[in-house]
Write an enzyme that holds these catalytic residues in place. Structure first.
Site, PDB file in Angstrom:
ATOM      1  CB  CYS A  61     -12.952  -2.402  15.692  1.00 39.72           C
ATOM      2  SG  CYS A  61     -13.144  -3.389  17.157  1.00 39.72           S
TER       3      CYS A  61
ATOM      4  NE  ARG B  52     -11.954  -3.642   9.030  1.00 37.59           N
ATOM      5  CZ  ARG B  52     -10.710  -3.804   8.630  1.00 37.59           C
ATOM      6  NH1 ARG B  52     -10.416  -3.691   7.358  1.00 37.59           N
ATOM      7  NH2 ARG B  52      -9.744  -4.066   9.473  1.00 37.59           N
TER       8      ARG B  52
ATOM      9  CD1 TRP C 148     -16.090  -9.005  15.253  1.00 41.29           C
ATOM     10  CD2 TRP C 148     -14.217  -9.247  16.445  1.00 41.29           C
ATOM     11  NE1 TRP C 148     -15.733 -10.326  15.221  1.00 41.29           N
ATOM     12  CE2 TRP C 148     -14.596 -10.509  15.934  1.00 41.29           C
ATOM     13  CE3 TRP C 148     -13.061  -9.168  17.225  1.00 41.29           C
ATOM     14  CZ2 TRP C 148     -13.863 -11.670  16.185  1.00 41.29           C
ATOM     15  CZ3 TRP C 148     -12.329 -10.321  17.473  1.00 41.29           C
ATOM     16  CH2 TRP C 148     -12.739 -11.548  16.954  1.00 41.29           C
TER      17      TRP C 148
ATOM     18  CG  ASN D 122     -10.444  -0.160  15.249  1.00 44.77           C
ATOM     19  OD1 ASN D 122     -11.531  -0.014  15.786  1.00 44.77           O
ATOM     20  ND2 ASN D 122     -10.246  -0.022  13.945  1.00 44.77           N
ATOM     21  N   GLY D 123      -8.230  -2.126  18.732  1.00 44.85           N
ATOM     22  CA  GLY D 123      -7.040  -2.647  19.404  1.00 44.85           C
ATOM     23  C   GLY D 123      -7.358  -2.996  20.849  1.00 44.85           C
TER      24      GLY D 123
ATOM     25  CD  GLU E 264      -9.619 -21.846   1.740  1.00 43.41           C
ATOM     26  OE1 GLU E 264      -9.076 -21.928   2.843  1.00 43.41           O
ATOM     27  OE2 GLU E 264     -10.281 -20.860   1.395  1.00 43.41           O
TER      28      GLU E 264
ATOM     29  CE  LYS F 162     -13.368 -19.809   2.776  1.00 46.95           C
ATOM     30  NZ  LYS F 162     -12.002 -19.511   2.728  1.00 46.95           N
TER      31      LYS F 162
ATOM     32  CD  GLU G  29     -13.898 -18.946   6.933  1.00 52.44           C
ATOM     33  OE1 GLU G  29     -13.902 -19.249   5.724  1.00 52.44           O
ATOM     34  OE2 GLU G  29     -13.258 -17.999   7.382  1.00 52.44           O
TER      35      GLU G  29
ATOM     36  CG  HIS H 284      -3.475 -43.470  10.191  1.00 49.84           C
ATOM     37  ND1 HIS H 284      -2.829 -44.636  10.524  1.00 49.84           N
ATOM     38  CD2 HIS H 284      -3.124 -43.199   8.911  1.00 49.84           C
ATOM     39  CE1 HIS H 284      -2.103 -45.047   9.502  1.00 49.84           C
ATOM     40  NE2 HIS H 284      -2.268 -44.189   8.499  1.00 49.84           N
TER      41      HIS H 284
ATOM     42  CE  LYS I  16     -11.827 -10.363   3.459  1.00 55.37           C
ATOM     43  NZ  LYS I  16     -11.847 -11.768   2.995  1.00 55.37           N
TER      44      LYS I  16
HETATM   45  C1  F6R Z   1     -11.004 -17.575   5.825  1.00 54.10           C
HETATM   46  C2  F6R Z   1     -10.494 -16.289   6.224  1.00 54.10           C
HETATM   47  C3  F6R Z   1      -9.478 -16.213   7.316  1.00 54.10           C
HETATM   48  C4  F6R Z   1      -8.282 -15.427   6.808  1.00 54.10           C
HETATM   49  C5  F6R Z   1      -7.265 -15.215   7.929  1.00 54.10           C
HETATM   50  C6  F6R Z   1      -6.027 -14.494   7.426  1.00 54.10           C
HETATM   51  O1  F6R Z   1     -11.979 -17.475   4.855  1.00 54.10           O
HETATM   52  O2  F6R Z   1     -10.868 -15.296   5.669  1.00 54.10           O
HETATM   53  O3  F6R Z   1      -9.103 -17.480   7.742  1.00 54.10           O
HETATM   54  O4  F6R Z   1      -7.715 -16.122   5.741  1.00 54.10           O
HETATM   55  O5  F6R Z   1      -7.857 -14.456   8.957  1.00 54.10           O
HETATM   56  O6  F6R Z   1      -6.345 -13.255   6.892  1.00 54.10           O
HETATM   57  P1  F6R Z   1      -5.326 -12.470   5.983  1.00 54.10           P
HETATM   58  O7  F6R Z   1      -5.095 -13.280   4.750  1.00 54.10           O
HETATM   59  O8  F6R Z   1      -5.994 -11.167   5.694  1.00 54.10           O
HETATM   60  O9  F6R Z   1      -4.070 -12.318   6.773  1.00 54.10           O
END
Ligand code: F6R
Length: 609
Positions: free
Chosen positions: A2, A27, A74, A100-101, A482, A486, A489, A505, A604
């Site tokens: 949010c 976000r 959100w 927010n929250g 990673e 990516k 996501e 395994h 985000k």
């Molecule tokens: C992946 C991604 C999320 C963040 C995670 C932690 O592309 O963006 O997995 O890495 O939510 O976010 P931060 O680093 O902001 O604590």
């Protein structure tokens, strides 16, 4: 997650609020709305879906006024529809709230309010707050907000306006970021600095338990417990507007991938001491003696930052020989971790606001550990609450899928490792070698980016696959995790990362001619081992995509597709290897028509637990 924007000043509020909301789009959100004081009362317009739909609605039902609040939601409580979108109004229509929250005792408060005759129009926890503020309102908005918040359990960043105590925004924070932007005779409230960067760079960050009261004449920050006025430092934001715009790239994610030669350089800038084979880190707030005195290190983070933590574990243990544990922040505080005053807790977060990571850091502090934040967003909560830290200086990361933050986090971890390792046993020669390798990285990343088209072609060939495996060993295992993250996501293709040898395994059962397997197989100390894993996949007709670094006779005839990256040391390889994997995920997602910068269901920065 949010987003909140508020404006009070001489200008018409709605366009400023909409502009702010658009800056927060990255976000992640599923509905949006504004509430503006129109001279006779508070008027609210809200809509499910994208901000463009809210704008369309505002075009037919414009709201005029110079004080207003706005929100991107959100969904947590109730589906993402118009009635659940914020702002929420009090029953008498005089008070509008964005939040927010999560209000944890919303159900019991709702029951209490219903008994007093309040009718609820939405499924949200936030509406409880709007009615509670009406219930306690006696002409002064800040007093009513304080009284209402005293009854609330949970987390909040809120902004509130009233039709009776006019031309004023009251904002308060507990667990959800909020700041006041200071303009000329105008003031902003925002949950994220990008919302207001076009108008001011002077901000005051609210801390938990603080409230801001802003009107055209100024602002006051009040400690909610002591109910006294605080005199807080005004921070200046260094980010510029160009950094939060796409600048000719089709997506923020692509722009951020292409920024990496610079961002990696920025993380290192001024911090490498080649002659001494070490690094200089001004923000650690630790003497060399203190740094040497820790028995163990715990690194905690979520998502992509957790992947960089895994690389950090390898670096610190290999070079500095200090035991390291990597913990998912969300698990950390629920499992009684072994952490005390002899522990250094490194907390990694791009946003510096991730709720789980923040909570883990606070738990580590509570247990006596010293905390270090590796953070991108300057002034974020983790950055401010950590005992010391290393800013990664990657600039604003707007694409929801983290890219440049990851490579910069690895560099920051390496800088930290160098410092610690040189204080311990790492030789001057080895320290210098590592620094020499680091200095070459920006230009090596550029060489990879110059061949992005090859990855784009590869993406065309593999975009129809419904699963991918990513395999790597040693430092490239986190890079495999990673790469897989990516892809899933932003393209919604199922992908898993594994240590290459672990494949036999279990995951090997999945391999057939339909399964693309991405091997990170540069010429490093485990190359021979990974070659056998490639053979195992090929023997089962898997389709092999390999990231390699030189001609390898052992792989001849084994690879369906090969992408060559420059050679570097093992410890630096994940920085280079992750770049083609970011590009692969990006191009596959674009070809499948996904909304790359705002993938479905993702936010985000995840500021709820
Ligand atoms: C992946 C991604 C999320 C963040 C995670 C932690 O592309 O963006 O997995 O890495 O939510 O976010 P931060 O680093 O902001 O604590």
């Amino acid at each position: 997650m949010c987003g909140i924007v508020g404006y009070v000043g001489p200008r018409v509020a709605t366009p400023l609020l909409i502009e702010g909301l658009k800056r927060l789009e990255y976000r992640g959100y599923d509905s949006a709305g504004v509430a503006v004081m129109n001279g006779s009362g508070v008027e609210t317009v809200k809509e499910a879906g994208k901000i463009a739909r809210l704008e369309a609605l505002l075009a037919t039902t414009p709201v005029h006024g110079t004080t207003g609040i706005a929100h991107t939601r959100w969904a947590t409580h109730g589906p993402p529809n118009q009635k659940n979108a914020h702002p929420h109004m009090s029953q008498d229509g005089n008070i509008a709230v964005v939040h927010n929250g999560i209000i944890e005792n919303a159900n019991s408060l709702k029951r209490m309010l219903e008994k007093r005759g309040y009718k609820f129009m939405s499924d949200t926890d936030t509406e409880v707050l709007a009615h509670l503020i009406q219930e306690t309102f006696d002409g002064n908005l800040e007093d009513a907000v304080i009284e209402a918040l005293n009854q609330v359990e949970g987390t909040y960043g809120i902004a509130v306006i009233s039709a009776i105590d006019t031309h004023k925004i009251v904002a308060a924070r507990k667990g959800s970021p909020l700041l006041v932007g200071l303009g000329e005779n105008e003031y902003f409230i925002a949950s994220d600095v990008s919302a207001i960067l076009a108008h001011t760079r002077q901000v005051v960050y609210l801390d938990d338990g603080e409230m801001a009261v802003v009107d055209r004449n100024g602002y006051r920050i009040i400690d909610l417990n002591a109910e006294e006025v605080l005199h807080k430092k005004v921070a200046r934001i260094d980010w510029d507007l160009a950094q939060i715009e796409r600048g000719g790239f089709a997506h923020f994610m692509l722009k951020e991938i292409f920024e990496q030669p610079h961002t990696v350089e920025n993380t290192m800038r001024g911090r490498l001491l080649l002659d001494e084979g070490t690094s200089k880190l001004g923000g650690l707030n630790l003497t060399d003696e203190e740094l040497l005195a820790f028995d163990n290190i715990v690194i905690t983070a979520c998502g992509t930052s957790w992947h960089s933590a895994l690389i950090g574990e390898g670096l610190i243990e290999e070079l500095a020989r200090v035991p390291v544990e990597v913990e998912y922040a969300s698990e950390f505080r629920y499992r009684n971790p072994i952490v005390d005053e002899k522990t250094l807790c490194i907390v990694i977060s791009q946003s510096g606001e991730t709720a789980d990571t923040l909570a883990a850091m606070r738990e580590a502090k509570r247990r006596g550990a010293r905390t270090l934040g590796i953070v991108n967003v300057v002034g974020s909560t983790i950055a401010r609450e950590a005992d010391g830290g290393i800013y990664i200086h990657a600039g604003p990361e707007i694409g929801v899928a983290s890219t440049k933050a990851f490579t910069s986090q690895v560099i920051a971890l390496l800088l930290f490792t160098l410092k610690l390792a040189r204080l311990r046993d790492l030789s001057l020669l080895r320290g210098r070698e590592i620094i020499t390798g680091m200095i070459e990285l920006p230009q090596q990343i550029q060489q990879i980016l110059d061949r992005a088209e090859e990855i784009e072609n590869l993406a065309e060939e593999f975009k129809r696959a419904s699963n991918f495996l990513y395999l790597g060993r040693g430092y490239n295992f986190p890079a495999a995790l990673e790469g897989a993250l990516k892809l899933k996501e932003i393209s919604y293709i199922h992908a898993e990362g594994y240590p290459a040898a672990e494949m036999k395994h279990g995951p090997i059962a999945l391999i057939d001619e339909m399964m693309p397997v991405v091997f990170i197989a540069p010429h490093d100390s485990v190359f021979d081992k990974i070659t056998s894993n490639v053979h195992e996949v090929k023997a089962r007709k898997g389709r092999v995509i390999a990231i390699t670094s030189r001609d390898e006779p052992a792989l001849e005839g084994m690879l369906d597709y090969e992408f060559r990256i420059p050679e570097t040391m093992d410890i630096l390889m994940p920085v280079l290897a992750s770049v083609p994997l970011q590009l692969l995920a990006y191009y596959v997602a674009v070809k499948l028509g996904s909304n790359v910068d705002q993938p479905r269901n993702l936010a985000k920065s995840v500021t709820v637990e």
